[in-house]
Structures are given as structure tokens and as C-alpha cells.
Scaffold this motif. Structure first.
Motif, PDB file in Angstrom:
ATOM      1  N   TYR A   1     -30.029  -6.851 -75.783  1.00  0.00           N
ATOM      2  CA  TYR A   1     -29.594  -8.063 -75.085  1.00  0.00           C
ATOM      3  C   TYR A   1     -29.446  -7.677 -73.614  1.00  0.00           C
ATOM      4  N   ASP A   2     -30.557  -7.646 -72.910  1.00  0.00           N
ATOM      5  CA  ASP A   2     -30.613  -7.099 -71.553  1.00  0.00           C
ATOM      6  C   ASP A   2     -30.566  -8.211 -70.511  1.00  0.00           C
ATOM      7  N   LYS A   3     -29.731  -7.999 -69.483  1.00  0.00           N
ATOM      8  CA  LYS A   3     -29.565  -8.979 -68.411  1.00  0.00           C
ATOM      9  C   LYS A   3     -29.730  -8.280 -67.061  1.00  0.00           C
ATOM     10  N   GLU A   4     -30.453  -8.935 -66.178  1.00  0.00           N
ATOM     11  CA  GLU A   4     -30.659  -8.419 -64.824  1.00  0.00           C
ATOM     12  C   GLU A   4     -30.416  -9.540 -63.831  1.00  0.00           C
ATOM     13  N   SER A   5     -29.626  -9.241 -62.786  1.00  0.00           N
ATOM     14  CA  SER A   5     -29.291 -10.256 -61.798  1.00  0.00           C
ATOM     15  C   SER A   5     -29.460  -9.706 -60.394  1.00  0.00           C
ATOM     16  N   LYS A   6     -30.172 -10.458 -59.554  1.00  0.00           N
ATOM     17  CA  LYS A   6     -30.349 -10.113 -58.145  1.00  0.00           C
ATOM     18  C   LYS A   6     -29.823 -11.268 -57.302  1.00  0.00           C
ATOM     19  N   SER A   7     -29.202 -10.962 -56.189  1.00  0.00           N
ATOM     20  CA  SER A   7     -28.721 -12.014 -55.305  1.00  0.00           C
ATOM     21  C   SER A   7     -28.830 -11.577 -53.858  1.00  0.00           C
ATOM     22  N   VAL A   8     -29.053 -12.555 -52.996  1.00  0.00           N
ATOM     23  CA  VAL A   8     -28.987 -12.356 -51.553  1.00  0.00           C
ATOM     24  C   VAL A   8     -28.125 -13.476 -50.993  1.00  0.00           C
ATOM     25  N   PHE A   9     -27.407 -13.185 -49.907  1.00  0.00           N
ATOM     26  CA  PHE A   9     -26.537 -14.199 -49.311  1.00  0.00           C
ATOM     27  C   PHE A   9     -26.453 -13.973 -47.813  1.00  0.00           C
ATOM     28  N   THR A  10     -26.127 -15.029 -47.115  1.00  0.00           N
ATOM     29  CA  THR A  10     -25.932 -14.952 -45.674  1.00  0.00           C
ATOM     30  C   THR A  10     -24.890 -15.969 -45.254  1.00  0.00           C
ATOM     31  N   GLU A  11     -24.280 -15.710 -44.117  1.00  0.00           N
ATOM     32  CA  GLU A  11     -23.195 -16.562 -43.651  1.00  0.00           C
ATOM     33  C   GLU A  11     -23.098 -16.463 -42.133  1.00  0.00           C
ATOM     34  N   ILE A  12     -22.897 -17.572 -41.471  1.00  0.00           N
ATOM     35  CA  ILE A  12     -22.641 -17.601 -40.032  1.00  0.00           C
ATOM     36  C   ILE A  12     -21.310 -18.295 -39.797  1.00  0.00           C
ATOM     37  N   ASN A  13     -20.419 -17.593 -39.104  1.00  0.00           N
ATOM     38  CA  ASN A  13     -19.138 -18.170 -38.713  1.00  0.00           C
ATOM     39  C   ASN A  13     -19.101 -18.266 -37.195  1.00  0.00           C
ATOM     40  N   HIS A  14     -18.816 -19.457 -36.697  1.00  0.00           N
ATOM     41  CA  HIS A  14     -18.832 -19.684 -35.255  1.00  0.00           C
ATOM     42  C   HIS A  14     -17.568 -20.409 -34.834  1.00  0.00           C
ATOM     43  N   GLU A  15     -16.911 -19.848 -33.811  1.00  0.00           N
ATOM     44  CA  GLU A  15     -15.725 -20.472 -33.242  1.00  0.00           C
ATOM     45  C   GLU A  15     -16.132 -21.542 -32.250  1.00  0.00           C
ATOM     46  N   LEU A  16     -15.669 -22.758 -32.505  1.00  0.00           N
ATOM     47  CA  LEU A  16     -15.902 -23.862 -31.584  1.00  0.00           C
ATOM     48  C   LEU A  16     -14.684 -24.017 -30.664  1.00  0.00           C
TER      49      LEU A  16
END
Length: 807
Positions: free
Chosen positions: A385-400
Motif C-alpha cells: 500500500y504505497d503512497k508518494e506525495s510531492k508538493s511545491v508552494f510559494t508565497e508573497i507577503n507585501h506591506e502596504l
């Protein structure tokens, strides 16, 4: 008096602080800094302080809140140290000197920021800024040594403390994960009040809260579909904390069940070099290694990175069964300017499970236990019962400008499941192995953007969040079944050859879900003690599915849309005094369903509404949180099978009416004394059919109604301060399932765990954990029907020894 700061720490401030404190100081200069008064703009003011003696990190946070300053320090500087009590009206310099008395720690001040350092034995000492504390808004738990945390935004997108959030909440901090030797999300769920775990094999967990299944997981606030059959249980090595909000959470999740929002918050990079290596060994050849490294990648510190890796190889208390799991996680932060930060990262997790598709059968006559031992494995050596998971993420935080912030975030995951497994069932007066071969791919994309900040109205400052999100998932599954005659009472896992074909009802499905939403939340400051939170969300949901398993078309509408579904949120919080607040809230959520009624009309979405009232308290300078709540959840419109159908098909569906959960939620987390951390709670949940033909009946009887969970950890005093001892208790009432006249049950049980750790030196920590001390026999999953139902035993008594070396 200088006011304390509230809200998110401005990124530009953190960057400027880091640049300001990249300096070298000799030991004599540090001693002078301790004797020197604060800068005139701070020192001249007298402030009313009330800080109890406690672990130094908590005392520094309280000092920063009360003095309105920021405190920066390294982990090694404060580790294992306690503060003196500070009470009365005095200048901040006097208060800090008194608080640090006997610790040998020096401080220096620049502007409104204090840096702590330990006196060096000689030569130059470079100050390492790894923590920014002293603010009530610091959510990071790593290195705090605490079971409490700063603000969270899982419920509303607003950055609020647990006391300010009008729902039942829990935060499992990094310290608590380490103390209880938690490795996967399943371990954390076992310790979280109001949430329960069921398993139908070693690799198939289900999570429940308030009577309903949890079908979403959030990563740094981004919701994703969670299905324990297809997705690996997240490895906790890459997370700083787990935030849980119980009840309906449609405002931040969109669609789902009215159960709970579980938000896994990832570890972030550090500016100073930080490396740790952890190794552990335990029962049934359970070996695990973790590597965690972070540092600034440029001299200025404007680029920072972190990498976490783990490898786990273990056998099982069940014969034949084994697991090999690995994790690789990386994250990098880029300071694009004083007001803009870009984050990119990714993770890879691979779980190879040699395990069956199900657990142990029950009596086909009356559903009773057949007496199999906990080590019994009714699968074959060739199963996986084999499971493989890949993920990529990105985030931009900007002070207004004017205190506003903008956050753009995206995540994409790819999951693959390969399964060849079986379970034993009784069919046509014979025992057989129902064997499944399956290959599935599951791709999810989540995007979210929102702006948040203050606004003025009627002479008061309020808060507002405006945003939108888009979720898309595509799942493709193909496989088939084979039935193999067997005898579970004389079973040999190596005797049955692997089936050469899987021709019994081969199947293939392709499911595409697309959901877009817009949301708005505001926190209105009606009066100093009274706050009102209002929120709304509108969603557009589309479901498309292709089936190839011979199912009658009457069963489901394969192309289904929900247009402009409105989700609502309302909460009122009233501060009784400086330590207590009462609240009332209403939240809801919707769950589309594709089943068709007998007239071929599509059933409307299930709706879930959560009503809750409660009281929350903060004690000992906010190092201990406690709460009590009463709640009711109404879920309306769940599809149930009916027969005969008007159209003549064998099966069709109808709305089941109303299902109602009523319950109590009691919880406490944090420090009772400087050396004593506790976390736990009691929950009661009664879920019954509230209308229709089953009115009054228990909705899901194999979920416990009464659950008590407690974890505690105590650092010994005096010469024994390098030792910590602790333990955990889990207790629940009996549960059952019915299938006609058959009755499957499990009595209530209590589990006890113990731990002790020894800080060999400032770099090396060793720990010993003993789980299920009294070797209680219990099921983690109870069979739901007698012919093909299967139960799964929980682990017998077991131990883990570990050592963590930090550079």
C-alpha cells in the motif's frame, strides 16, 4: 506609557532589526550594557509590571508586551533558565534587570529593541538573532519550550489569539510534538482534544471531530482535500505547529464537513546557522533519523533557507507488516525589499507500506470478536500500500501603507497510490480474500490572495480581510478485484500466490472538482470589551466525474454545479476582565453531493451549521490557556440509500433529514509553573438522527462520545534540572456497530504513556518514551458490518529511545 504593539510583526521591521544587530560585542561591553540604563526615551518612563517567575522565554514575552518593546535572543541564551518575579511600577531597565537576576544574561538596547546575550568567557561574541519575542503576535512555537502559542488565523484569516477566536481551538506546538515523540499527523490527532482517529489498516486513517469526518487539511492556511485512503499521513518533522479549529469552517475552507479545520504550519528558515540531528530506535525494529538545518544564505541575511529530511524504517507488532517512509522538505525566503518577502519551497514524502487492505473479520453470525491475537496478519507477503506525495508552494507577503498587508499564496501537490491488498470476508457461506489492485493519481492546486488591515469608523479602529481563492483537484483511479478462497483460522501469509488477473468488476474513475470563492471578514471594535466578527463567503463549485464500473446511471449525476453558495460567519466576544472572555458564534459550511433521487433529480448540497457559546481564559502572563464551550451542529441533507426506487433501479438516494451533534468542549494548555507544562481536555459529543425514519438513533455509533486526553511534562528542580518527566493519558467510552441483529462492540479503555528526558549538555538531549504502559488491548477501528467488516488493533506496549544533537 508606551503602548504595546499588536497585529502582525511588519516584515520591514524584522529586516531592519536583523541588520541593526549584526554586531560584535566583547564580554566587558556586555557587562557594561547590563549596568547602563535604557535609552532616555524608554528609561524615563515608569510602567506597571506584573510578571510571575517562570521559564525565561515566557517571562520575556510578558515583559515585551507590558513594556512595549521587542526582545531578540538566541535559543542557547535562554534554554533551561527561569526568571525572577517582577511586580510593581518601575522603569523598564529596572524591571528587566530584576527579571534576569541570577541568569548571567546581559542585554543591550537600540531604539525600541532589546538584544539578550550570555556573557562570553573572552574574545568577541557575535549576537545571533533567532527569535523575535516579547510580542503577543509571534505565532512561531519552535524554541519557545511552551505548550501555548501566539496568534492564529485558521478560523477567520484575522490574526487572533485563541482567546479572541470565538470557536474551540487547539494548537499542538513544536515542544509538545517533541515531548510526546509525535512522528505523523496521526500521532498529533491522538493527542488533540475533540478530534478522534479511526484506522481500517495501518495505512488507511480517518479523522473525525464532533461526529463528522474531517475531509480537508490546510497547509499554511491553504485548504486541500484530505483522504486517508490516498494520501500519506503528513510527517511532522517539517511543521512548527498544528492549529485546530473545531466545528464548521466554511469561511476559510469553502466546502467540507462541519467537523474541524486542521492547519499544518510549516517550519520557516532561520537567519543564524542552526543544525540538529535526531536518531531514535524503538520496539519492532523501529529506526528513525531526522536532519534539520537552516541558515542565512547571504551575508546580509536577505536570503534564508532551511532543509528537513527524515527516514523511518520499521516493522510492526503485526506479523509480516512493515513500513519504510522518507521525507525531504526545503524552503527559502527572499527579502525583495524592506516591505516584500517571497517564499518558495517544496516537499517530497514516500511511504512504502507492506500491509493488507483491511483488518480482522468478526463473526458472520452475530458480529462478535473471533479472538484473533494482535499479531495476526490476514494478508499476504506480496501485498503493498504505497503512497508518494510531492508538493511545491510559494508565497508573497507585501506591506502596504497604513498598516495593510497583502498575501498571495499557491500550492500544488501530486500524489500517487499503488495498492495490491486484501481483506477477509464471509460470503456465500465461505471465507474469501477480497483482493484489490489499484493505481491512483491525485493532483491538487490551491491559490489564495487576500489583503488585511485596519480601518477607522465611528472613532474606533477595526480590522478587515478581503480575498479570494481557487481550488482544483483531479483524481484518476483504475483497478480491479479478485476473490481468493481462504481459511482465516489456518492462515499462512506466504502460501497464496499473487493473482494473475483482476477481472471481477474492474473499475476506473476520473473525478474533477473546481471551486472558486470570494470572502470578506471584519472585526468590529464596538467597545473596549466588546468585539464582533462578521464574515461571508460566496462559492462556485463544479464536479465532473467519469465512471466505468458498471454502476447504474441513476446513482449519480456526473456533472454537477453549485452556483453562488453563501457561507456565513458571526461571532461576539466580550471581555469580562483582563483574563476572561465569553463568546457566542455561528458558522456554517456546505458539502455538494452527486447522488440522484429516484426521480433523477440531484440532491441538494449537505449543509452544516455550528452554534457555540463558551468562555476562555488566559493565565500566568498568557502562558496558560483554558476554555469551556457548549455547541450544537445541525447537518441537513445527507444522501442515504433507499429501496425500491421509483425508476425501478436497485438503489437510489434520498435526503436523510437532519443529523444533530450536541456536546461539551473543555480544554487547557500551557504552563502551570515555570517548569510544569500541561495540555489536555475532555470532550462530549452525541450525534443522532434528528428527523426521518431513524430519528433518535445514533448516527455513527463507533465514534466515542466521551474522550479525555492529558499530556504533562515537568522539569525537575535544583540539581536535577537537566531531567524532565512526563506522561499522557487517553480515555474513551465504549463504542459499537450494528448490522441487522448482529452487534459489534468495544468496551471503554484507558491508555497511559510515560516519558523522561535528560539534557546531557546544551547540545545533546536524550529521551525515553514508553507507550501503552499497561499493555491495554483495544481497537483503533471497529468493524462496521459482519459479513465483510474488519477491525484493527491498536499498538501493544512499546518504547522509543532518542537522542537529538543541536549544533
Amino acid at each position: 506609557m508606551m503602548p504595546a504593539r499588536h497585529g502582525p510583526v511588519p516584515f520591514s521591521t524584522a529586516l531592519k532589526l536583523h541588520r541593526a544587530f549584526r554586531l560584535k560585542t566583547t564580554s566587558s561591553a556586555l557587562g557594561l550594557a547590563l549596568a547602563m540604563p535604557f535609552a532616555a526615551q524608554v528609561q524615563a518612563q515608569e510602567i506597571e509590571f506584573d510578571i510571575r517567575a517562570q521559564a525565561l522565554p515566557g517571562a520575556l514575552q510578558a515583559f515585551g508586551r507590558q513594556a512595549g518593546v521587542e526582545v531578540l535572543y538566541s535559543q542557547d541564551t535562554v534554554q533551561g533558565k527561569n526568571s525572577k518575579a517582577v511586580k510593581g511600577k518601575m522603569q523598564p531597565g529596572q524591571a528587566l534587570t530584576q527579571l534576569l537576576g541570577g541568569t548571567g544574561i546581559a542585554y543591550s538596547l537600540q531604539g525600541n529593541v532589546i538584544t539578550l546575550t550570555a556573557p562570553a568567557s573572552g574574545g568577541a561574541l557575535e549576537l545571533g538573532v533567532t527569535n523575535i519575542n516579547g510580542l503577543a503576535n509571534n505565532p512561531t512555537t519552535e524554541g519557545s519550550g511552551s505548550y501555548t502559542s501566539g496568534p492564529m488565523s485558521t478560523a477567520t484569516k484575522l490574526s487572533l489569539s485563541q482567546r479572541e477566536t470565538p470557536q474551540s481551538t487547539t494548537v499542538i506546538t513544536r515542544q509538545r510534538m517533541d515531548d510526546q515523540a509525535m512522528v505523523t499527523l496521526e500521532d498529533a490527532i491522538r493527542a488533540t482534544p475533540g478530534v478522534t482517529l479511526q484506522k481500517f489498516t495501518a495505512a488507511r486513517p480517518l479523522i473525525y471531530s464532533r461526529g463528522f469526518q474531517v475531509d480537508n487539511l490546510m497547509y499554511d492556511g491553504l485548504p486541500t482535500i484530505y483522504d486517508g485512503d490516498f494520501l500519506p499521513s503528513p510527517d511532522l518533522a517539517m511543521f512548527d505547529r498544528i492549529e485546530v479549529v473545531r466545528g464548521a469552517n466554511g469561511l476559510t475552507q469553502g466546502s467540507g464537513n462541519p467537523s474541524a479545520a486542521i492547519n499544518l504550519v510549516r517550519k520557516r528558515p532561520t537567519r543564524d546557522p542552526q543544525v540538529s540531528i535526531t536518531g531514535s530506535a524503538g520496539s519492532w525494529d523501529n529506526y528513525r533519523t531526522e536532519l534539520d538545518a537552516g541558515s542565512a544564505l547571504t551575508e546580509s541575511g536577505n536570503v534564508r533557507g532551511r532543509m528537513v529530511a527524515s527516514y523511518n524504517d520499521k516493522q510492526s507488532f503485526r506479523d509480516v507488516e512493515s513500513t519504510e517512509a522518507s521525507l525531504l522538505y526545503g524552503i527559502t525566503e527572499f527579502d525583495l525589499s524592506d516591505s516584500t518577502m517571497l517564499t518558495v519551497g517544496g516537499s517530497y514524502q514516500n511511504d512504502n507500506n507492506n500491509t493488507s487492505w483491511g483488518g480482522l473479520p468478526v463473526s458472520p453470525i452475530d458480529g462478535s470478536d473471533l479472538g484473533f491475537s494482535r499479531s495476526t496478519y490476514l494478508g499476504n507477503k506480496w501485498e503493498y500500500y504505497d503512497k508518494e506525495s510531492k508538493s511545491v508552494f510559494t508565497e508573497i507577503n507585501h506591506e502596504l501603507d497604513h498598516g495593510w498587508n497583502l498575501r498571495l499564496a499557491a500550492m500544488k501537490t501530486w500524489t500517487t497510490l499503488d495498492n495490491l491488498g486484501s481483506f477477509v470476508r464471509f460470503r456465500a457461506n465461505n471465507w474469501e480474500q477480497r483482493t484489490l489492485k489499484q493505481h491512483s493519481t491525485f493532483e491538487q492546486s490551491t491559490y489564495d490572495a487576500f489583503a488585511s488591515g485596519p480601518f477607522q469608523m465611528l472613532g474606533r479602529e477595526h480590522e478587515l480581510v478581503v480575498g479570494g481563492s481557487w481550488r482544483k483537484s483531479v483524481k484518476d483511479t483504475a483497478g480491479g478485484y479478485a476473490n481468493i478462497p481462504t481459511d482465516p483460522f489456518n492462515f499462512d501469509p506466504g502460501a497464496t500466490p499473487k493473482p494473475s488477473s483482476f477481472s471481477v468488476m474492474p473499475f476506473a474513475t476520473s473525478t474533477d472538482i473546481d471551486q472558486k470563492g470570494l470572502y470578506v471578514t471584519t472585526r468590529l471594535n464596538i467597545a473596549d470589551p466588546l468585539k464582533v466578527i462578521l464574515g461571508a463567503r460566496v462559492d462556485w463549485y463544479q464536479f465532473d466525474q467519469d465512471l466505468a464500473n458498471g454502476a447504474p446511471a441513476i446513482l449519480a449525476n456526473n456533472n454537477y454545479k453549485v452556483q453562488r453558495n453563501i457561507t456565513r460567519y458571526a461571532g461576539v466576544i466580550y471581555d469580562l476582565d483582563d483574563n476572561h472572555s465569553v463568546y457566542a458564534s455561528y458558522t456554517d459550511i456546505f458539502q455538494p453531493q452527486v447522488e440522484l433521487a429516484s426521480d433523477r433529480s440531484t440532491l441538494k448540497p449537505i449543509t452544516g451549521e455550528n452554534y457555540e457559546v463558551g468562555i476562555k481564559g488566559e493565565y500566568f502572563d498568557k502562558t496558560l490557556n483554558a476554555s469551556a464551550a457548549l455547541y450544537q451542529i445541525d447537518q441537513v441533507g445527507r444522501a442515504t440509500e433507499v429501496s425500491p426506487c421509483v425508476s425501478g433501479d436497485a438503489i437510489c438516494y434520498a435526503a436523510s433529514g437532519k443529523v444533530r451533534t450536541q456536546g461539551i468542549d473543555l480544554e487547557f494548555n500551557g504552563a502551570i509553573t515555570p517548569n510544569w507544562q500541561v495540555g489536555g481536555g475532555y470532550t462530549y459529543a452525541e450525534t443522532r438522527f434528528n428527523s426521518g425514519p431513524q430519528e433518535g438513533g445514533t448516527f455513527d455509533p463507533d465514534l466515542p462520545r466521551h474522550v479525555f486526553k492529558l499530556n504533562t511534562n515537568y522539569r525537575l528542580p535544583g540539581d536535577l534540572e537537566k531531567w524532565r518527566v512526563g506522561g499522557a493519558v487517553y480515555s474513551q467510552n465504549g463504542i459499537f456497530n450494528k448490522d441487522g441483529a448482529a452487534y459489534m462492540e468495544q468496551s471503554g479503555y484507558t491508555l497511559v504513556d510515560l516519558m523522561t528526558s535528560y539534557q546531557v549538555n546544551k547540545n545533546l538531549l536524550t529521551q525515553f518514551s514508553l507507550n501503552n504502559v499497561f499493555d491495554k488491548t483495544y481497537y483503533e477501528g471497529l468493524a462496521s458490518y459482519r459479513i465483510g467488516g474488519r477491525s484493527v488493533y491498536g499498538a501493544p506496549r512499546n518504547f522509543t529511545v532518542s537522542a537529538k544533537y543541536t549544533f
